[in-house]
Write a protein that holds these residues in place. Structure first.
Motif, short mmCIF file in Angstrom:
data_model
loop_
_atom_site.label_atom_id
_atom_site.label_comp_id
_atom_site.label_asym_id
_atom_site.label_seq_id
_atom_site.Cartn_x
_atom_site.Cartn_y
_atom_site.Cartn_z
N LEU A 8 37.75 43.43 38.51
CA LEU A 8 36.90 42.62 39.63
C LEU A 8 37.57 42.63 40.95
O LEU A 8 37.20 42.75 41.99
N GLU A 9 38.95 42.00 40.76
CA GLU A 9 39.47 41.81 42.05
C GLU A 9 39.83 43.03 43.05
O GLU A 9 39.63 42.81 44.13
N ALA A 10 40.19 44.18 42.35
CA ALA A 10 40.36 45.32 43.12
C ALA A 10 38.98 45.78 43.56
O ALA A 10 38.94 46.34 44.74
N THR A 11 37.80 45.75 43.09
CA THR A 11 36.64 46.04 43.49
C THR A 11 36.30 45.15 44.77
O THR A 11 35.84 45.55 45.79
N ILE A 12 36.43 43.78 44.69
CA ILE A 12 36.09 43.07 45.61
C ILE A 12 37.11 43.51 47.04
O ILE A 12 36.70 43.31 48.38
N GLN A 13 38.66 43.62 46.82
CA GLN A 13 39.56 43.98 47.80
C GLN A 13 38.95 45.17 48.51
O GLN A 13 38.83 45.24 49.75
N ASP A 18 36.22 47.10 53.53
CA ASP A 18 35.14 47.94 54.17
C ASP A 18 34.20 47.28 54.80
O ASP A 18 33.75 47.63 55.93
N GLN A 19 34.00 46.00 54.62
CA GLN A 19 32.57 45.51 54.98
C GLN A 19 33.09 44.00 55.99
O GLN A 19 32.48 43.49 56.82
N LEU A 20 34.01 43.39 55.46
CA LEU A 20 34.36 42.10 56.14
C LEU A 20 35.19 42.03 56.97
O LEU A 20 35.34 41.13 58.00
N THR A 21 36.77 42.84 56.93
CA THR A 21 37.48 42.61 57.90
C THR A 21 37.25 42.99 59.03
O THR A 21 37.79 42.08 60.04
N GLY A 22 36.39 43.83 59.55
CA GLY A 22 36.15 44.16 60.73
C GLY A 22 35.18 43.14 61.39
O GLY A 22 35.04 43.06 62.77
N ILE A 23 34.58 42.37 60.70
CA ILE A 23 33.61 41.34 61.29
C ILE A 23 34.46 39.96 61.56
O ILE A 23 33.88 39.32 62.51
N VAL A 33 40.54 35.41 50.35
CA VAL A 33 39.08 35.52 50.29
C VAL A 33 38.94 36.43 48.95
O VAL A 33 38.07 36.10 48.23
N ILE A 34 39.52 37.37 48.81
CA ILE A 34 39.47 38.31 47.67
C ILE A 34 39.88 37.56 46.24
O ILE A 34 39.06 37.67 45.38
#
Length: 286
Positions: A8-13, A18-23, A33-34
């Motif tokens: 789970l943690e690796a998948t969230i990472q 991919d989706q949150l860091t740039g925002i 957060v992860i």
């Protein structure tokens, strides 16, 4: 489908990168957060009798006031929903409804601090009005077993830690939690630690006490519950709450009406609109 919670943690990472860091530019939040998202999901899973594992679908993120505008952006909210949904399904979890996200703030948090509270929204079998929940005889006595790491988010702007067995709430300065709002009675409500859970009591307030939009005089609280004191909103939360074996256990204890279902209201982004059934009379001496 076999659960793969160790992934789970690796998948969230991967999804966060991919989706949150740039925002959220300039914030080094990835690790926190992860870890907190993974913990919130993992520790609030409900195992059904048919062997399905249900992921929590209500998430409240508590962040610093200065960073809240970025968190409240629609693109951030959607990214969080996608991350939670995709990661949970990837490891074999199911949802009863699509996840909802609420962002609230804590003035004491640093820019890189974040807390995640997760819970379940119940789909009620029927509407119940005027529910008065009562505790069984064996749970009628107060206990010093105070729920660990419990707190209230008051009007989305401050967090009040619940570390006493009895917490009185109202306008009077003698209360443990003082809410200076004319809608709130001087002695409005009381929280009592009973058998390791907090029970909310209305103290004959003028404006009423509501839990998840339903008026109540006494009810057991669970993480994610939204309390309204005559329109003043509080969220009950608990870090690492004890596991619950099934959805039925997330409702209040048996009521006089003979039903234990109650709906759980969700916050639309960062707004709360829970109002009593009738206008509140001006009562300066209540």
């Amino acid at each position: 489908m076999k659960l793969r919670l160790d992934q789970l943690e690796a998948t969230i990472q991967k999804l966060v990168e991919d989706q949150l860091t740039g925002i959220l530019p300039g914030l080094k939040l990835e690790d926190r957060v992860i870890q907190r998202l993974a913990t919130a999901v993992r520790e609030n899973i409900i195992q059904q009798k048919d062997e399905r594992a249900i992921a929590p679908n209500i998430y409240t993120l508590i962040v610093a006031t200065e960073t809240s505008p970025m968190w409240k952006e629609q693109s951030t909210i959607e990214a969080l929903k996608n991350i939670i949904t995709a990661a949970s399904k990837d490891v074999g979890l199911k949802f009863t409804t699509q996840p909802s996200i609420n962002i609230t703030t804590d003035d004491t948090f640093s820019a890189e601090e974040v807390k995640v509270v997760a819970s379940h929204k119940l789909v009620p079998l029927g509407e119940t009005q005027g529910t008065h929940t009562t505790l069984p005889a064996e749970e009628s006595e107060e206990s010093e077993n105070i729920p660990e790491n419990a707190f209230l988010i008051v009007e989305g702007v401050r967090v009040h830690a619940l570390n006493e067995s009895v917490v009185n709430i109202g306008r009077r300065l003698e209360n443990q939690l003082v809410i200076d709002d004319p809608r709130v009675s001087r002695n409005h409500a009381q929280l009592r630690a009973i058998k390791g859970r907090f029970v909310l009591f209305d103290l004959n307030s003028t404006g009423g006490t509501f839990v998840n939009g339903q008026r109540t005089s006494q009810t057991v609280l669970y993480p994610g519950d939204i309390i309204s004191l005559a329109g003043v909103a509080l969220i009950f939360g608990q870090d690492n709450p004890p596991p619950r074996p099934d959805l039925l256990d997330t409702g209040p204890l048996e009521s006089e009406a003979g039903t234990s279902e109650r709906p759980t209201a969700t916050l639309d982004q960062n707004t709360v609109d829970l109002k009593p059934d009738k206008p509140i009379d001006d009562d300066t001496e209540r």
